[in-house]
Design a protein around this motif. Structure first.
Motif, PDB file in Angstrom:
ATOM      1  N   GLY A   1      46.401 124.161   7.634  1.00  0.00           N
ATOM      2  CA  GLY A   1      46.644 124.479   6.228  1.00  0.00           C
ATOM      3  C   GLY A   1      45.406 124.985   5.491  1.00  0.00           C
ATOM      4  O   GLY A   1      45.470 125.365   4.332  1.00  0.00           O
ATOM      5  N   LEU A   2      44.276 124.981   6.181  1.00  0.00           N
ATOM      6  CA  LEU A   2      43.022 125.368   5.520  1.00  0.00           C
ATOM      7  C   LEU A   2      42.857 126.880   5.543  1.00  0.00           C
ATOM      8  O   LEU A   2      42.794 127.477   6.612  1.00  0.00           O
ATOM      9  CB  LEU A   2      41.846 124.749   6.264  1.00  0.00           C
ATOM     10  CG  LEU A   2      41.290 123.445   5.741  1.00  0.00           C
ATOM     11  CD1 LEU A   2      40.127 123.001   6.616  1.00  0.00           C
ATOM     12  CD2 LEU A   2      40.836 123.592   4.311  1.00  0.00           C
ATOM     13  N   ASN A   3      42.763 127.461   4.368  1.00  0.00           N
ATOM     14  CA  ASN A   3      42.571 128.913   4.372  1.00  0.00           C
ATOM     15  C   ASN A   3      41.192 129.331   3.878  1.00  0.00           C
ATOM     16  O   ASN A   3      40.996 130.426   3.401  1.00  0.00           O
ATOM     17  CB  ASN A   3      43.676 129.600   3.568  1.00  0.00           C
ATOM     18  CG  ASN A   3      43.796 128.984   2.190  1.00  0.00           C
ATOM     19  OD1 ASN A   3      42.955 128.164   1.807  1.00  0.00           O
ATOM     20  ND2 ASN A   3      44.810 129.372   1.444  1.00  0.00           N
ATOM     21  N   ILE A   4      40.237 128.392   3.980  1.00  0.00           N
ATOM     22  CA  ILE A   4      38.861 128.775   3.676  1.00  0.00           C
ATOM     23  C   ILE A   4      37.999 128.430   4.898  1.00  0.00           C
ATOM     24  O   ILE A   4      38.379 127.580   5.702  1.00  0.00           O
ATOM     25  CB  ILE A   4      38.309 128.043   2.432  1.00  0.00           C
ATOM     26  CG1 ILE A   4      38.390 126.522   2.605  1.00  0.00           C
ATOM     27  CG2 ILE A   4      39.058 128.452   1.182  1.00  0.00           C
ATOM     28  CD1 ILE A   4      37.623 125.769   1.541  1.00  0.00           C
ATOM     29  N   PRO A   5      36.863 129.101   5.060  1.00  0.00           N
ATOM     30  CA  PRO A   5      36.046 128.822   6.237  1.00  0.00           C
ATOM     31  C   PRO A   5      35.509 127.392   6.219  1.00  0.00           C
ATOM     32  O   PRO A   5      35.251 126.831   5.153  1.00  0.00           O
ATOM     33  CB  PRO A   5      34.891 129.822   6.114  1.00  0.00           C
ATOM     34  CG  PRO A   5      34.942 130.354   4.724  1.00  0.00           C
ATOM     35  CD  PRO A   5      36.314 130.153   4.204  1.00  0.00           C
ATOM     36  N   PHE A   6      35.389 126.782   7.396  1.00  0.00           N
ATOM     37  CA  PHE A   6      34.834 125.429   7.451  1.00  0.00           C
ATOM     38  C   PHE A   6      34.084 125.232   8.762  1.00  0.00           C
ATOM     39  O   PHE A   6      34.254 125.996   9.708  1.00  0.00           O
ATOM     40  CB  PHE A   6      35.938 124.379   7.303  1.00  0.00           C
ATOM     41  CG  PHE A   6      36.925 124.368   8.433  1.00  0.00           C
ATOM     42  CD1 PHE A   6      36.751 123.528   9.526  1.00  0.00           C
ATOM     43  CD2 PHE A   6      38.040 125.203   8.410  1.00  0.00           C
ATOM     44  CE1 PHE A   6      37.661 123.520  10.573  1.00  0.00           C
ATOM     45  CE2 PHE A   6      38.952 125.188   9.453  1.00  0.00           C
ATOM     46  CZ  PHE A   6      38.771 124.359  10.534  1.00  0.00           C
ATOM     47  N   TYR A   7      33.244 124.217   8.791  1.00  0.00           N
ATOM     48  CA  TYR A   7      32.524 123.848  10.004  1.00  0.00           C
ATOM     49  C   TYR A   7      33.143 122.564  10.518  1.00  0.00           C
ATOM     50  O   TYR A   7      33.514 121.701   9.739  1.00  0.00           O
ATOM     51  CB  TYR A   7      31.053 123.591   9.686  1.00  0.00           C
ATOM     52  CG  TYR A   7      30.350 124.775   9.095  1.00  0.00           C
ATOM     53  CD1 TYR A   7      29.650 125.662   9.896  1.00  0.00           C
ATOM     54  CD2 TYR A   7      30.370 124.992   7.717  1.00  0.00           C
ATOM     55  CE1 TYR A   7      28.985 126.755   9.346  1.00  0.00           C
ATOM     56  CE2 TYR A   7      29.714 126.087   7.157  1.00  0.00           C
ATOM     57  CZ  TYR A   7      29.026 126.957   7.985  1.00  0.00           C
ATOM     58  OH  TYR A   7      28.373 128.029   7.435  1.00  0.00           O
ATOM     59  N   SER A   8      33.259 122.429  11.846  1.00  0.00           N
ATOM     60  CA  SER A   8      33.817 121.168  12.338  1.00  0.00           C
ATOM     61  C   SER A   8      32.794 120.430  13.189  1.00  0.00           C
ATOM     62  O   SER A   8      32.020 121.027  13.923  1.00  0.00           O
ATOM     63  CB  SER A   8      35.102 121.417  13.122  1.00  0.00           C
ATOM     64  OG  SER A   8      34.818 122.151  14.276  1.00  0.00           O
ATOM     65  N   ILE A   9      32.802 119.106  13.035  1.00  0.00           N
ATOM     66  CA  ILE A   9      31.882 118.256  13.784  1.00  0.00           C
ATOM     67  C   ILE A   9      32.720 117.323  14.642  1.00  0.00           C
ATOM     68  O   ILE A   9      33.618 116.655  14.118  1.00  0.00           O
ATOM     69  CB  ILE A   9      31.024 117.426  12.810  1.00  0.00           C
ATOM     70  CG1 ILE A   9      30.318 118.381  11.845  1.00  0.00           C
ATOM     71  CG2 ILE A   9      30.077 116.508  13.560  1.00  0.00           C
ATOM     72  CD1 ILE A   9      28.885 118.202  11.645  1.00  0.00           C
ATOM     73  N   PRO A  10      32.460 117.276  15.945  1.00  0.00           N
ATOM     74  CA  PRO A  10      33.288 116.445  16.822  1.00  0.00           C
ATOM     75  C   PRO A  10      33.075 114.947  16.620  1.00  0.00           C
ATOM     76  O   PRO A  10      32.010 114.523  16.153  1.00  0.00           O
ATOM     77  CB  PRO A  10      32.857 116.864  18.228  1.00  0.00           C
ATOM     78  CG  PRO A  10      31.536 117.519  18.072  1.00  0.00           C
ATOM     79  CD  PRO A  10      31.464 118.050  16.683  1.00  0.00           C
ATOM     80  N   GLU A  11      34.075 114.174  16.977  1.00  0.00           N
ATOM     81  CA  GLU A  11      34.008 112.712  16.868  1.00  0.00           C
ATOM     82  C   GLU A  11      32.959 112.158  17.825  1.00  0.00           C
ATOM     83  O   GLU A  11      32.776 112.664  18.911  1.00  0.00           O
ATOM     84  CB  GLU A  11      35.383 112.134  17.195  1.00  0.00           C
ATOM     85  CG  GLU A  11      35.425 110.642  17.239  1.00  0.00           C
ATOM     86  CD  GLU A  11      36.680 110.112  16.577  1.00  0.00           C
ATOM     87  OE1 GLU A  11      36.577 109.075  15.939  1.00  0.00           O
ATOM     88  OE2 GLU A  11      37.740 110.728  16.719  1.00  0.00           O
ATOM     89  N   GLY A  12      32.329 111.044  17.406  1.00  0.00           N
ATOM     90  CA  GLY A  12      31.430 110.325  18.303  1.00  0.00           C
ATOM     91  C   GLY A  12      29.987 110.776  18.214  1.00  0.00           C
ATOM     92  O   GLY A  12      29.607 111.617  17.452  1.00  0.00           O
TER      93      GLY A  12
END
Lengths: 369, 262
Positions: B251-262
């Motif tokens: 549902g996100l229509n803007i750029p984002f950075y993702s950080i993995p769990e752990g």
């Protein structure tokens, strides 16, 4: 299924859901509301939450300050008849505060005009320390007296720690520290008078011309309402001591702060507010039947996997094992916190909760329908 | 932190609701910047509790401080009044003490002012902000004050603060979320609010704790018999969680950075 929560819904008039931010307090307040409606109660769920979480979890775009009747939506979602009624509302703090001040001021229109006219009032009504919490309690009191509702469920404003909700109204009243404001009104005491004068000059230099007199007007106008504020707070406080009120603490295994929990429970005891128990949200509802990865490696199923698959599985099992261990610890901790043996676990749902249909999936964990 | 945006502004604000991992990310990023040779101050702001304000040196490039509003207030007054007899008189007065606690916005203004001022002494000041609502209240304060005060140093400081916060070269606003529908929704609302308040400085969005299952983890179990083994239960849990996260992020229509769990 939980008989205890059913009993709670059936016997109480006010349920206050406390807990720190991010534990799913709003979702559970909404689910409790639905459970109550299904049990035949006319229930209203109140939230003071600028982030509109209640609206989101109910699948609504917005909630207004007047109650929205959700019963038709609930009937549609259950596909059958619903014995009770459910509504939800989100009071507008600035608006509630204004109404509240007008009520307090009664016929003193001049005072109201003066207060609302100050620039300080305009800039800071919402940001006043404790205003949100105080207004939440006000709204709760008002709805409690409304004969259209059997039960009020209050979702407390999000705050970093749980005791803030209970303390905020006192912070608010502290604003009217009598001695200080009296200096303002009448710096007549000879010893301080010259000091005050000098002080106000400095203050004026720092803040520019006009602010100090505005601050005077604001403080004095509010101070005139002091007695009513304190009276009112006492009334709300009395309600919270009653038998038909219950405080719940919502928490989750990942977000539990032991310090905060102990602090909250002892504060409730100290204030003599009726604490009911804990709802632990988003537990891992897995019964693995094994206690460590060694045991897992001994199972036939595991041994049938390829080497790569084994590595993959072991790595992810560690993750889950850790979670389960933590949950056990949380449960033990909570039962050590209170003699009331009321802890309800709500397993994490496979669907995201964002409307009444998905909320209904939580209800069986709260009550037997 | 390969997935983290490269930020080197003077002020970097970490915001988001409670429990999304602001503190951990702020710590990690501070260390990373310091290891690149930058002089960094990691600044923690608490909403309620007042701890003793002490500047600690963590390593040759990294300092840490937890702000205390009373100390910040004193520092500010000393800075502005300069003359000892003047500020001693002002600070020791009971009415001052009362106003400092009771007057709206003072706490937020002095905390933010301290952060703003410290940027002169470091390459970057990384701020671990309190949860969403209070962080917004804090950022609103200079706007309120610059409008409220007709003149004087507080008003001009507030105006300068606004100009620093509005410049993307000097200030980075970082919003942290989790990959679930509600937290994402709330972060988007926070971003909207920030954009309304500070239109010229778009916030960065970071989605934390993304479950990054290796390809094929579901497939392994799909081919095995659907028995009641712990293997199956766990795989199902993980797969469901990942599907849920995927749904939330879709549902996100803007750029984002993702950080993995752990």
């Amino acid at each position: 299924m939980n008989l205890k929560l059913k009993d709670l819904i059936e016997t109480k008039r006010v349920i206050v859901c406390c807990g720190s931010g991010g534990v799913g307090k709003t979702t559970l307040s909404a689910a409790l509301g639905i459970a109550a409606a299904l049990l035949g109660k006319r229930v209203v769920v109140v939230t003071i939450d600028p982030a509109k979480r209640l609206a989101t979890s109910l699948g609504l775009k917005n909630l207004s300050a007047t109650a929205t009747d959700l019963s038709p939506l609930l009937i549609e979602a259950t596909g059958g008849s619903v014995k009770g009624k459910i509504s939800a509302l989100m009071p507008d703090t600035a608006q509630t505060f204004e109404t509240f001040v007008k009520q307090m001021a009664g016929t003193n229109e001049h005072l109201v005009k003066k207060l609302f006219g100050t620039s300080i009032y305009k800039a800071f009504t919402k940001d006043f320390a404790g205003t949100n919490e105080y207004m939440a309690m006000e709204k709760m009191y008002e709805l409690y007296q409304n004969p259209n509702y059997d039960l009020v469920i209050l979702d407390t404003p999000p705050s970093p720690n749980t005791r803030l909700f209970l303390e905020a109204p006192h912070l608010f009243v502290d604003f009217f520290d009598e001695k200080m404001v009296k200096w303002f009104i009448n710096p007549g005491s000879k010893i301080i008078a010259s000091g005050i004068k000098k002080l106000l000059e400095i203050l004026e230099k720092l803040t520019g011309k006009g602010f100090v007199s505005d601050l005077f007007d604001f403080t004095l106008s509010l101070f005139e309402l002091r007695t009513q504020f304190v009276e009112n707070l006492k009334k709300v406080g009395e309600l919270l001591h009653q038998d038909n009120v219950a405080f719940l603490m919502v928490t989750s295994p990942e977000r539990l702060s032991k310090e905060d929990t102990i602090d909250f429970v002892s504060l409730l005891n100290e204030l003599n507010y009726p604490f009911w128990g804990f709802i632990v949200n988003r537990t891992l509802s897995l019964k693995l039947g094994i206690k460590d990865s060694q045991e897992l490696q001994n199972t036939q199923n595991f041994q049938a996997l390829s080497k790569d698959e084994k590595n993959l599985v072991l790595k992810n099992f560690e993750f889950i094992f850790k979670k389960l261990e933590k949950e056990k610890e949380v449960e033990n901790f909570l039962s050590s916190c209170t003699t009331k043996n009321n802890t309800v676990l709500i397993p994490e749902q496979s669907d995201d909760i964002h409307n009444i249909q998905t909320l209904l999936k939580i209800v069986p964990h709260l009550i037997k329908v | 932190m390969n997935n983290f945006p490269k930020l080197n502004q003077k002020l970097i604000f970490f915001m988001g609701k409670g429990g999304v991992g602001k503190t951990t990310l702020a710590h990690t990023y501070s260390k990373q910047l310091a290891s690149l040779g930058k002089k960094v101050l990691l600044c923690e702001v608490l909403q309620v509790t007042e701890k003793e304000q002490k500047l600690l040196q963590v390593n040759p490039n990294l300092w840490h401080i937890t702000l205390n509003a009373t100390d910040c207030f004193h520092e500010y007054i000393i800075l502005k009044l300069k003359i000892k007899t003047l500020y001693s008189m002002f600070l020791s007065n009971k009415l001052t003490k009362y106003l400092q606690k009771a007057a709206p916005g003072v706490r937020e203004m002095v905390l933010l002012g301290k952060i703003w001022f410290e940027r002169l002494h470091y390459d970057s000041v990384i701020v671990d902000m309190p949860s969403t609502g209070y962080a917004l209240t804090m950022l609103h304060t200079p706007f309120n004050y610059s409008a409220l005060f007709p003149g004087g140093p507080v008003s001009s400081d507030a105006t300068e603060m606004i100009s620093t916060f509005s410049d993307p070269k000097q200030t980075a606003l970082v919003v942290i979320a989790l990959a679930e529908t509600m937290p994402i929704q709330e972060s988007l609302e926070l971003i909207e609010n920030l954009k309304t308040l500070i239109p010229t400085n778009s916030p960065h969005l970071i989605v934390n704790r993304c479950l990054n299952l290796p390809q094929g983890v579901q497939d392994i179990f799909a081919t095995k018999p659907q028995d009641s083994s712990p293997l199956h239960a766990v795989a199902q849990y993980l797969a469901q969680k990942q599907a849920k996260q995927k749904q939330a992020l879709s549902g996100l229509n803007i750029p984002f950075y993702s950080i993995p769990e752990g």
